[in-house]
Design an enzyme around this catalytic site. Sequence first.
Site, PDB file in Angstrom:
ATOM      1  N   ASP A 142       0.861  -1.184   0.000  1.00 47.19           N
ATOM      2  CA  ASP A 142       0.000   0.000   0.000  1.00 47.19           C
ATOM      3  C   ASP A 142       0.895   1.232   0.000  1.00 47.19           C
ATOM      4  OD1 ASP A 142      -3.173   0.742   1.425  1.00 47.19           O
ATOM      5  OD2 ASP A 142      -1.684   2.258   0.890  1.00 47.19           O
TER       6      ASP A 142
ATOM      7  N   ALA B  36      -1.612   0.729  12.444  1.00 51.69           N
ATOM      8  CA  ALA B  36      -1.246  -0.693  12.519  1.00 51.69           C
ATOM      9  C   ALA B  36      -1.284  -1.313  11.124  1.00 51.69           C
ATOM     10  CB  ALA B  36      -2.206  -1.435  13.447  1.00 51.69           C
ATOM     11  N   TYR B  37      -2.277  -0.932  10.332  1.00 51.58           N
ATOM     12  CA  TYR B  37      -2.368  -1.415   8.952  1.00 51.58           C
ATOM     13  C   TYR B  37      -1.132  -0.970   8.178  1.00 51.58           C
ATOM     14  CZ  TYR B  37      -3.825  -1.240   4.044  1.00 51.58           C
ATOM     15  OH  TYR B  37      -3.872  -1.355   2.670  1.00 51.58           O
ATOM     16  N   ALA B  38      -0.819   0.337   8.255  1.00 49.30           N
ATOM     17  CA  ALA B  38       0.314   0.874   7.495  1.00 49.30           C
ATOM     18  C   ALA B  38       1.634   0.238   7.933  1.00 49.30           C
ATOM     19  CB  ALA B  38       0.376   2.397   7.667  1.00 49.30           C
TER      20      ALA B  38
END
Length: 237
Positions: free
Chosen positions: A136, A148-150
């Site tokens: 991403d 947290a996703y990143a």
Amino acid sequence: MSAAPILITGGAQRLGRHCAERLVGDGHPVIISYRRERPELEELRGRGVVTLKADFSTEAGILDFIARLKQSADSLRAIVHNASDWAPDSQGDEAGANFERLFRVHMLAPYLINLHARELLEACVEPQSDIVHITDFVAQKGSRKHAAYAATKAGLDNMTRSFAAMYAPRIQVNAIAPALIMLNAGDNEDYVAKAKSKSAMQIVPGPGVVYQTLRYVLDNRYITGATLPLDGGRHLV
Ligand SMILES: NC(=O)C1=CN([C@@H]2O[C@H](COP(=O)(O)OP(=O)(O)OC[C@H]3O[C@@H](n4cnc5c(N)ncnc54)[C@H](OP(=O)(O)O)[C@@H]3O)[C@@H](O)[C@H]2O)C=CC1
Ligand SMILES: Nc1nc2c(c(=O)[nH]1)N=C([C@H](O)[C@@H](O)CO)CN2
């Protein structure tokens, strides 16, 4: 001898499903992982796609998937790590569990699958095999609401270079780093306008651009350890 299949994790919907359908259309056998049974899976099965149930939220679930993958295929042309959970950061007591869950789906699953499936990729009769990590744009930029996703996508991006060095020259390992590709149900007009304004190209391109990029990697024998941006020029705005 039939061609070695291409595995797409999280291939039951959206980008993964689009790529699965396009690969089938281009003559590739395809295996997908899915977490939840749904009617769309029957259509994919009807086109010859092998569907394997998988929940990457635990190490046991990842290893169980790997065992069934090895029962389903004796070689692989490519692995596309597409499965992902775009969960916003949790607050309070749930924050740690949320981070751990995203670590498992974005990092631990690709890590363990890459380690255990190396022999399947090396057994491919074609001269080239590929691993593609779908990361991403925010892996490099960070995110106020999806930290947290990143972070776990950044870890997946870093693993691209580690596995590329480990697996050369037999297996190429690359990443595709999209920004907004397709919307989600419930995205209102204000959200869409704001999201479009974040990139220089100012469009929501749809999943075809992901397949074009995946095709480029699969058809090229001289790319490894690379992260290919697919973000409409997000960094320019
Ligand atoms: N859509 C976009 O605009 C963008 C997408 N990306 C990336 O592109 C990829 C595809 O995006 P998109 O199609 O929107 O993804 P989705 O949000 O539709 O997720 C893809 C699949 O991941 C599976 N999945 C989620 N968590 C788990 C888990 N714990 N174990 C196993 N499978 C799981 C889901 O399976 P199930 O449905 O069966 O539960 C889902 O079908 C992702 O890696 C995403 O991060 C990056 C930037 C933008
Ligand atoms: N697993 C997912 N990851 C991401 C999604 C998604 O729907 N599922 N969507 C986005 C957004 O489009 C974001 O790029 C908008 O700025 C990011 N990742």
